[in-house]
Design a protein around this motif. Sequence first.
Motif, PDB file in Angstrom:
ATOM      1  N   ASP A  96       0.824  -1.211   0.000  1.00  0.00           N
ATOM      2  CA  ASP A  96       0.000   0.000   0.000  1.00  0.00           C
ATOM      3  C   ASP A  96       0.856   1.259   0.000  1.00  0.00           C
ATOM      4  O   ASP A  96       0.637   2.172  -0.776  1.00  0.00           O
ATOM      5  CB  ASP A  96      -0.890   0.043   1.257  1.00  0.00           C
ATOM      6  CG  ASP A  96      -2.199  -0.691   1.038  1.00  0.00           C
ATOM      7  OD1 ASP A  96      -2.447  -1.113  -0.102  1.00  0.00           O
ATOM      8  OD2 ASP A  96      -2.958  -0.822   2.004  1.00  0.00           O
ATOM      9  N   LEU A  97       1.839   1.260   0.904  1.00  0.00           N
ATOM     10  CA  LEU A  97       2.668   2.451   1.046  1.00  0.00           C
ATOM     11  C   LEU A  97       3.473   2.702  -0.226  1.00  0.00           C
ATOM     12  O   LEU A  97       3.604   3.843  -0.673  1.00  0.00           O
ATOM     13  CB  LEU A  97       3.600   2.280   2.252  1.00  0.00           C
ATOM     14  CG  LEU A  97       4.083   3.580   2.858  1.00  0.00           C
ATOM     15  CD1 LEU A  97       2.916   4.405   3.373  1.00  0.00           C
ATOM     16  CD2 LEU A  97       5.059   3.313   3.985  1.00  0.00           C
ATOM     17  N   PHE A 205       2.666   9.393  13.046  1.00  0.00           N
ATOM     18  CA  PHE A 205       2.173   9.307  11.673  1.00  0.00           C
ATOM     19  C   PHE A 205       3.291   8.982  10.683  1.00  0.00           C
ATOM     20  O   PHE A 205       3.047   8.821   9.497  1.00  0.00           O
ATOM     21  CB  PHE A 205       1.477  10.608  11.270  1.00  0.00           C
ATOM     22  CG  PHE A 205       0.213  10.866  12.060  1.00  0.00           C
ATOM     23  CD1 PHE A 205      -0.944  10.165  11.769  1.00  0.00           C
ATOM     24  CD2 PHE A 205       0.201  11.772  13.100  1.00  0.00           C
ATOM     25  CE1 PHE A 205      -2.106  10.372  12.507  1.00  0.00           C
ATOM     26  CE2 PHE A 205      -0.955  11.991  13.836  1.00  0.00           C
ATOM     27  CZ  PHE A 205      -2.107  11.284  13.544  1.00  0.00           C
ATOM     28  N   ASP A 206       4.537   8.910  11.194  1.00  0.00           N
ATOM     29  CA  ASP A 206       5.660   8.550  10.324  1.00  0.00           C
ATOM     30  C   ASP A 206       5.755   7.035  10.190  1.00  0.00           C
ATOM     31  O   ASP A 206       5.279   6.298  11.047  1.00  0.00           O
ATOM     32  CB  ASP A 206       6.980   9.080  10.897  1.00  0.00           C
ATOM     33  CG  ASP A 206       7.025  10.589  10.885  1.00  0.00           C
ATOM     34  OD1 ASP A 206       6.270  11.188  10.093  1.00  0.00           O
ATOM     35  OD2 ASP A 206       7.795  11.156  11.680  1.00  0.00           O
ATOM     36  N   GLN A 210       6.139   3.898  16.428  1.00  0.00           N
ATOM     37  CA  GLN A 210       5.075   3.910  17.421  1.00  0.00           C
ATOM     38  C   GLN A 210       5.626   4.768  18.543  1.00  0.00           C
ATOM     39  O   GLN A 210       6.839   4.923  18.670  1.00  0.00           O
ATOM     40  CB  GLN A 210       4.743   2.490  17.915  1.00  0.00           C
ATOM     41  CG  GLN A 210       3.960   1.686  16.868  1.00  0.00           C
ATOM     42  CD  GLN A 210       3.565   0.301  17.344  1.00  0.00           C
ATOM     43  OE1 GLN A 210       3.887  -0.108  18.445  1.00  0.00           O
ATOM     44  NE2 GLN A 210       2.879  -0.427  16.487  1.00  0.00           N
ATOM     45  N   ALA A 211       4.731   5.391  19.317  1.00  0.00           N
ATOM     46  CA  ALA A 211       5.195   6.367  20.303  1.00  0.00           C
ATOM     47  C   ALA A 211       6.236   5.746  21.233  1.00  0.00           C
ATOM     48  O   ALA A 211       7.266   6.330  21.517  1.00  0.00           O
ATOM     49  CB  ALA A 211       4.012   6.899  21.099  1.00  0.00           C
ATOM     50  N   LEU A 226      -0.922   3.879  10.525  1.00  0.00           N
ATOM     51  CA  LEU A 226      -1.360   5.272  10.674  1.00  0.00           C
ATOM     52  C   LEU A 226      -0.877   6.135   9.525  1.00  0.00           C
ATOM     53  O   LEU A 226      -1.583   7.024   9.050  1.00  0.00           O
ATOM     54  CB  LEU A 226      -0.822   5.851  11.986  1.00  0.00           C
ATOM     55  CG  LEU A 226      -1.742   5.809  13.187  1.00  0.00           C
ATOM     56  CD1 LEU A 226      -1.063   6.491  14.371  1.00  0.00           C
ATOM     57  CD2 LEU A 226      -3.076   6.486  12.889  1.00  0.00           C
ATOM     58  N   SER A 227       0.346   5.840   9.085  1.00  0.00           N
ATOM     59  CA  SER A 227       0.897   6.613   7.987  1.00  0.00           C
ATOM     60  C   SER A 227       0.078   6.392   6.713  1.00  0.00           C
ATOM     61  O   SER A 227      -0.218   7.331   5.969  1.00  0.00           O
ATOM     62  CB  SER A 227       2.365   6.218   7.847  1.00  0.00           C
ATOM     63  OG  SER A 227       2.794   6.340   6.556  1.00  0.00           O
ATOM     64  N   ILE A 228      -0.327   5.131   6.492  1.00  0.00           N
ATOM     65  CA  ILE A 228      -1.177   4.819   5.339  1.00  0.00           C
ATOM     66  C   ILE A 228      -2.546   5.480   5.493  1.00  0.00           C
ATOM     67  O   ILE A 228      -3.071   6.094   4.565  1.00  0.00           O
ATOM     68  CB  ILE A 228      -1.326   3.286   5.176  1.00  0.00           C
ATOM     69  CG1 ILE A 228       0.018   2.673   4.780  1.00  0.00           C
ATOM     70  CG2 ILE A 228      -2.394   2.940   4.140  1.00  0.00           C
ATOM     71  CD1 ILE A 228       0.056   1.155   4.889  1.00  0.00           C
ATOM     72  N   ALA A 229      -3.118   5.383   6.709  1.00  0.00           N
ATOM     73  CA  ALA A 229      -4.442   5.959   6.963  1.00  0.00           C
ATOM     74  C   ALA A 229      -4.449   7.460   6.660  1.00  0.00           C
ATOM     75  O   ALA A 229      -5.351   7.975   6.009  1.00  0.00           O
ATOM     76  CB  ALA A 229      -4.853   5.703   8.414  1.00  0.00           C
TER      77      ALA A 229
END
Lengths: 267, 121
Positions: A96-97, A205-206, A210-211, A226-229
């Motif tokens: 996807d990415l 978002f990178d 993850q945090a 998240l980056s894809i979303a």
Amino acid sequence: MAQTFADQAVIAIENVRLVEEVQGKSRQVEEARKHKLQFLANMSHELRTPLNAILGYTELILDNIYGEAPDKMRAVLERIQTNGKHLLGLINDVLDLSKIEAGQLVLSLNDYSIKDMMQGVYVAVEPLANSKKLGFKLETPPDLLRAHGDERRLSQVLLNLVGNAIKFTDTGEVAIKAAAANGSYTIAVRDTGPGIAEADQAKIFDEFQQADSTQTKAKGGTGLGLSIAKRIVEMHGGRLWVESQPGKGSTFSFTVPLRVEQQAGQS
Amino acid sequence: MSKRILVVEDQEDNRQILRDLLGSAGYEMTEAGDGEAGVAAAKAQRPDLILMDIQLPLMDGYEATRRIKADPDLKRIPVIVVTSYALSGDETKARAAGCDAYVTKPYSPRQLLAKIKEYLP
């Protein structure tokens, strides 16, 4: 005088040469980038084929097609299945990415019902919330309109946000809420999880972040979701953001236009 | 009489999975290893349903589906495209070729069977 003129001419010629060199280099970089992305796309495709055999046979054995599988064997097969599916998740995310970055991801824009889309996601993750004994709420206002956009991709976005919320919340609840206003609609996913420090909020978002990276192994996930979303929402001309405070849970929200007639330009 | 399904797929591992899956569900399965053989088999056998791979030798699954759907005698046979080709526009291309359903690999055999049963109740 003649000397100065000659010097300037030399400098001018040198400048032209440098500009051409830079242009040539950036073309090369662009080419290399395209090759890298095509490689990732091909690689992901090639990896799915053998995985089909691995996951397919595993399911057939679990379904007792080859005779009754003993419990001990079933437990091992379920591990193969879990790991195979995780691998598939990684492959799909990389595909996807790379498609998004190569500008190959084309939204398929159709009419859809926001309510059906939300309910589809709710039903898919409900067992996960139940298994963690979390409250799980879905609020769709009755006046929620039909929308136009890529339903499958927006489901993927919502599935990612809700999946993350459940994954990172150990007690309390996860609530999904939608509201429409001014030609757009917003879906918010609120959880009672650990929350995210302000310094980490942009980072998540990178890609591959993850945090708390020590949590990645414990919580699973690819670090790409998240980056894809975010990219998918932006392709719809919308935005995705987080509001959170450590200890007070997180709310991930996205807003997209009710009618998306054209895919937004890619960055 | 059991329903007949034609599987057009070039990889033996994947054919074996389908043989086991379809056999256990009571279907009769015939096989073709490339697109041309797939079209010929469809004409000769008139199966009740066709499972079509996309990346095939000699003729790809899009073209084979197009030919089957262009044939007045065959066009009513449901064609389910099964492919690990997941690049953009693949589903659109498969739909344009006239396929009735589209399933990506890796598929869950259970879900594929459910899809087949939609067309062969």
